[in-house]
Write a protein that holds these residues in place. Structure first.
Motif, PDB file in Angstrom:
ATOM      1  N   MET A  32       0.828  -1.074   0.032  1.00 45.10           N
ATOM      2  CA  MET A  32       0.085  -0.183   0.045  1.00 45.10           C
ATOM      3  C   MET A  32       0.928   1.281   0.001  1.00 45.10           C
ATOM      4  O   MET A  32       0.648   2.188  -0.961  1.00 45.10           O
ATOM      5  CB  MET A  32      -0.961   0.023   1.216  1.00 45.10           C
ATOM      6  N   GLU A  33       1.837   1.360   0.727  1.00 46.00           N
ATOM      7  CA  GLU A  33       2.865   2.191   0.738  1.00 46.00           C
ATOM      8  C   GLU A  33       3.355   2.845  -0.393  1.00 46.00           C
ATOM      9  O   GLU A  33       3.664   3.764  -1.222  1.00 46.00           O
ATOM     10  CB  GLU A  33       3.999   2.373   1.801  1.00 46.00           C
ATOM     11  N   LYS A  34       3.880   1.401  -1.286  1.00 49.08           N
ATOM     12  CA  LYS A  34       4.388   1.793  -2.465  1.00 49.08           C
ATOM     13  C   LYS A  34       3.610   2.214  -3.762  1.00 49.08           C
ATOM     14  O   LYS A  34       3.811   3.115  -4.333  1.00 49.08           O
ATOM     15  CB  LYS A  34       4.965   0.432  -3.145  1.00 49.08           C
ATOM     16  N   LEU A  35       2.170   1.597  -3.467  1.00 50.81           N
ATOM     17  CA  LEU A  35       1.039   2.197  -4.453  1.00 50.81           C
ATOM     18  C   LEU A  35       1.012   3.339  -4.106  1.00 50.81           C
ATOM     19  O   LEU A  35       0.676   4.249  -5.218  1.00 50.81           O
ATOM     20  CB  LEU A  35      -0.046   1.259  -4.485  1.00 50.81           C
ATOM     21  N   ALA A  36       0.709   3.869  -3.025  1.00 49.13           N
ATOM     22  CA  ALA A  36       0.421   5.280  -2.479  1.00 49.13           C
ATOM     23  C   ALA A  36       1.452   6.295  -3.163  1.00 49.13           C
ATOM     24  O   ALA A  36       1.304   7.587  -3.514  1.00 49.13           O
ATOM     25  CB  ALA A  36       0.426   5.691  -1.160  1.00 49.13           C
ATOM     26  N   GLY A  67       2.923   5.708  -5.950  1.00 44.32           N
ATOM     27  CA  GLY A  67       3.207   5.563  -7.267  1.00 44.32           C
ATOM     28  C   GLY A  67       4.174   4.658  -7.942  1.00 44.32           C
ATOM     29  O   GLY A  67       4.491   4.709  -9.086  1.00 44.32           O
ATOM     30  N   ASP A  68       4.694   3.947  -6.972  1.00 48.20           N
ATOM     31  CA  ASP A  68       5.846   2.856  -7.177  1.00 48.20           C
ATOM     32  C   ASP A  68       5.147   1.800  -8.080  1.00 48.20           C
ATOM     33  O   ASP A  68       3.963   1.331  -7.657  1.00 48.20           O
ATOM     34  CB  ASP A  68       6.636   2.730  -6.124  1.00 48.20           C
ATOM     35  N   ASP A  69       6.104   1.010  -8.701  1.00 54.59           N
ATOM     36  CA  ASP A  69       5.778  -0.247  -8.916  1.00 54.59           C
ATOM     37  C   ASP A  69       5.921  -1.402  -8.260  1.00 54.59           C
ATOM     38  O   ASP A  69       6.624  -1.062  -7.204  1.00 54.59           O
ATOM     39  CB  ASP A  69       6.421  -0.687 -10.550  1.00 54.59           C
ATOM     40  N   ILE A  70       5.283  -2.493  -8.193  1.00 56.50           N
ATOM     41  CA  ILE A  70       5.614  -3.651  -7.353  1.00 56.50           C
ATOM     42  C   ILE A  70       6.146  -4.645  -8.151  1.00 56.50           C
ATOM     43  O   ILE A  70       5.588  -5.239  -9.311  1.00 56.50           O
ATOM     44  CB  ILE A  70       4.183  -3.996  -6.683  1.00 56.50           C
ATOM     45  N   GLY A  71       7.429  -4.867  -7.972  1.00 56.66           N
ATOM     46  CA  GLY A  71       7.883  -6.234  -8.833  1.00 56.66           C
ATOM     47  C   GLY A  71       7.481  -7.577  -8.208  1.00 56.66           C
ATOM     48  O   GLY A  71       7.286  -7.673  -7.019  1.00 56.66           O
ATOM     49  N   VAL A  72       6.991  -8.285  -8.920  1.00 60.00           N
ATOM     50  CA  VAL A  72       6.569  -9.428  -8.734  1.00 60.00           C
ATOM     51  C   VAL A  72       7.302 -10.938  -9.406  1.00 60.00           C
ATOM     52  O   VAL A  72       8.133 -10.791 -10.400  1.00 60.00           O
ATOM     53  CB  VAL A  72       5.209  -9.759  -8.968  1.00 60.00           C
ATOM     54  N   SER A  73       7.187 -11.836  -8.841  1.00 59.49           N
ATOM     55  CA  SER A  73       7.785 -13.309  -9.209  1.00 59.49           C
ATOM     56  C   SER A  73       6.773 -14.403  -8.985  1.00 59.49           C
ATOM     57  O   SER A  73       6.083 -14.296  -7.875  1.00 59.49           O
ATOM     58  CB  SER A  73       9.135 -13.380  -8.712  1.00 59.49           C
ATOM     59  N   MET A  74       6.668 -15.163  -9.966  1.00 55.12           N
ATOM     60  CA  MET A  74       5.700 -16.388  -9.530  1.00 55.12           C
ATOM     61  C   MET A  74       6.481 -17.508  -9.096  1.00 55.12           C
ATOM     62  O   MET A  74       7.668 -17.711  -9.203  1.00 55.12           O
ATOM     63  CB  MET A  74       4.831 -16.746 -10.823  1.00 55.12           C
ATOM     64  N   ALA A  75       5.646 -18.728  -8.753  1.00 52.14           N
ATOM     65  CA  ALA A  75       6.114 -20.067  -8.432  1.00 52.14           C
ATOM     66  C   ALA A  75       5.086 -21.019  -8.749  1.00 52.14           C
ATOM     67  O   ALA A  75       3.815 -20.761  -8.599  1.00 52.14           O
ATOM     68  CB  ALA A  75       6.505 -19.953  -6.918  1.00 52.14           C
ATOM     69  N   CYS A  76       5.692 -22.126  -9.280  1.00 52.97           N
ATOM     70  CA  CYS A  76       4.620 -23.105  -9.557  1.00 52.97           C
ATOM     71  C   CYS A  76       5.340 -24.292  -9.494  1.00 52.97           C
ATOM     72  O   CYS A  76       6.335 -24.667  -9.047  1.00 52.97           O
ATOM     73  CB  CYS A  76       4.272 -23.069 -11.253  1.00 52.97           C
TER      74      CYS A  76
END
Length: 211
Positions: free
Chosen positions: A132-136, A138-147
């Motif tokens: 929420m702090e990052k979004l507020a 205006g920063d991007d959220i870096g993501v990674s998946m797992a399977c």
């Protein structure tokens, strides 16, 4: 962050979403409900190997695979941090929708992040305070998946491996992979110009993590 008014996704907010995710995905979201204390976030999870190449870990997911298995995100995945994904009670949100975006050749997700104690309790997790702090800001959220997968396949020689111990190797070390083998050369550029990687033909996605 997806902006949703009391009347849904409308006006410029809808136009912006269509530009990012496509009209089909935007239409799908019209039928998805979010609580007031859930933050709807649009994420890019995976790009198809034929168009983006393998990821930095040497894993590849072909177009047909992305199209067929993207919905396992909605069936099995939660939103975690740093792949601490063994216990959903340590998650920070849920996956509301998934789609294979054909024009961009990638899997896209919409997650509902827990914006309050009540949301965290409903979704069985924790408050997504850092996100929420990052979004507020205006920063991007870096993501990674797992399977999970039953086996992966060498992109060059086709060797199937259930574990890393079964990875292919080069001739000097008793193997047969002319590209050097995944055991020692994953991520290297082969003589034909391709990047040696492990293709993952039958994944079950269970994690999308903020990293």
């Amino acid at each position: 962050l997806i902006k949703i008014s009391s009347r849904g996704i409308i006006g410029n907010d809808k136009t912006d979403l269509v530009k990012r995710a496509g009209a089909e995905f935007a239409h799908k979201l019209e039928n998805i409900k979010f609580a007031k204390d859930e933050l709807p976030v649009h994420l890019i999870a995976i790009g198809a190997t034929e168009d983006y190449g393998p990821n930095r870990n040497g894993d590849g997911f072909k177009r047909a695979c992305c199209e067929k298995y993207h919905d396992t995100f909605t069936k099995f995945a939660h939103f975690y941090r740093d792949h601490i994904n063994k216990n959903p009670a340590k998650s920070y949100g849920i996956v509301k929708a998934s789609a294979y975006h054909e024009p961009m050749k990638r899997i896209e997700l919409v997650c509902a992040l827990n914006g309050s104690k009540e949301a965290a309790a409903r979704n069985g997790g924790l408050i997504a305070d850092k996100e929420m702090e990052k979004l507020a800001r205006g920063d991007d959220i870096g993501v990674s998946m797992a399977c999970t997968i039953p086996f992966d396949v060498c992109s060059h020689c086709g060797n199937q491996a259930k574990t890393r111990a079964e990875y292919c190797d080069d001739a000097e070390n008793g193997g047969h992979c002319k590209a050097g083998g995944l055991k020692r050369n994953m991520g290297k550029v082969a003589a034909d110009g391709s990047i040696l990687h492990a293709d993952n033909p039958n994944p079950r996605f269970f994690d999308i993590s903020h990293v």
